[in-house]
Write an enzyme that holds these catalytic residues in place. Sequence first.
Site, PDB file in Angstrom:
ATOM      1  N   ASP A  67       0.813  -1.212   0.000  1.00  0.00           N
ATOM      2  CA  ASP A  67       0.000   0.000   0.000  1.00  0.00           C
ATOM      3  C   ASP A  67       0.847   1.263   0.000  1.00  0.00           C
ATOM      4  OD1 ASP A  67       0.917  -0.513   2.571  1.00  0.00           O
ATOM      5  OD2 ASP A  67      -1.043  -1.009   3.372  1.00  0.00           O
ATOM      6  N   ASP A 136      -7.590  -2.368  14.215  1.00  0.00           N
ATOM      7  CA  ASP A 136      -8.975  -2.671  13.813  1.00  0.00           C
ATOM      8  C   ASP A 136      -9.060  -3.962  12.990  1.00  0.00           C
ATOM      9  OD1 ASP A 136      -7.892  -1.924  11.376  1.00  0.00           O
ATOM     10  OD2 ASP A 136      -9.293  -0.290  10.982  1.00  0.00           O
ATOM     11  N   HIS A 138      -7.269  -4.755  10.319  1.00  0.00           N
ATOM     12  CA  HIS A 138      -7.020  -4.672   8.876  1.00  0.00           C
ATOM     13  C   HIS A 138      -5.722  -5.353   8.465  1.00  0.00           C
ATOM     14  CE1 HIS A 138      -4.912  -0.468   9.432  1.00  0.00           C
ATOM     15  NE2 HIS A 138      -3.998  -1.409   9.375  1.00  0.00           N
ATOM     16  N   GLU A 143      -9.777  -1.901   5.367  1.00  0.00           N
ATOM     17  CA  GLU A 143     -10.430  -1.510   6.612  1.00  0.00           C
ATOM     18  C   GLU A 143     -11.711  -2.322   6.821  1.00  0.00           C
ATOM     19  OE1 GLU A 143      -8.642   0.017   8.444  1.00  0.00           O
ATOM     20  OE2 GLU A 143      -8.014   2.010   7.839  1.00  0.00           O
TER      21      GLU A 143
END
Length: 260
Positions: A67, A136, A138, A143
């Site tokens: 990413d 979270d 991910h 997400e």
Amino acid sequence: MEVIVQKTPEDMARAAAREVANVLNAKPNAVLGMATGSTPLGVYQELVKLHKRGELDFSHVTTFNLDEYVGLPITHPQSYHQFMHENFFRLVNIPAQNIHIPSGTTTNYPAFCAWYEQRIRECGGIDLQILGIGSDGHIAFNEPGSSLSSRTRLKTLAKQTIDDNARFFERREDVPIYAITMGVGTILEAREIILLANGAKKADAIAAAVEGPVTSMITASALQMHPSTRVYVDEPAASKLKMREYYDWIQEKMPGAPPA
Ligand code: F6R
């Protein structure tokens, strides 16, 4: 999923680096999937050490990063281009043309994402993907709510991720809101995957990813569907795993080479 609990982050980094080295020794022109963030730093340091000792050659290796932040020029100190250059690429001998990192400054994101996916295919697919995990749950910047069959695309970061990553920027407002990220479907096509996590802040995410239901709310849980994923965690990150004893038992009883 195989869960390998190590005493310290340093032990974890050494064990994961050994796994990367094994892949490269078996296949010197392997394609590696790279992650950024704090977690894989120790692994990169170990790989650099092996390279400097003449034990690991990257001259035929190809890499694809997961990413990049949208809007940061590649020279920005917090861009993932800079991170990879500073912490890994400048310290080993991967030819520049073999390095792929998503562009955070392209003018045509859909076209760039399609090209990135095509490049991965042209290079024969990813042999070993290195992953961290967000608090979270991910993987890459997939997400909560990301499709578990998603491909490389533009993604809006969750507030939790912006909060978590604000530590790298001067002000929270400086954290980009968008990223370009490999999809969960892209990641699941890697032949081997290692997921790394350390620290108590990752304990809930690891427990949900490894022992919870497969859900787009915790995109790392999709790794349960992958045939060859190993999860390297230190003690604090493993602290909420219910089946911890069994994972240790598996490692202890791991069959060695059959007697000659
Ligand atoms: C980075 C990435 C992210 C990070 C995750 C954990 O390329 O894909 O998923 O792995 O946000 O970041 P750290 O390791 O900084 O806690």
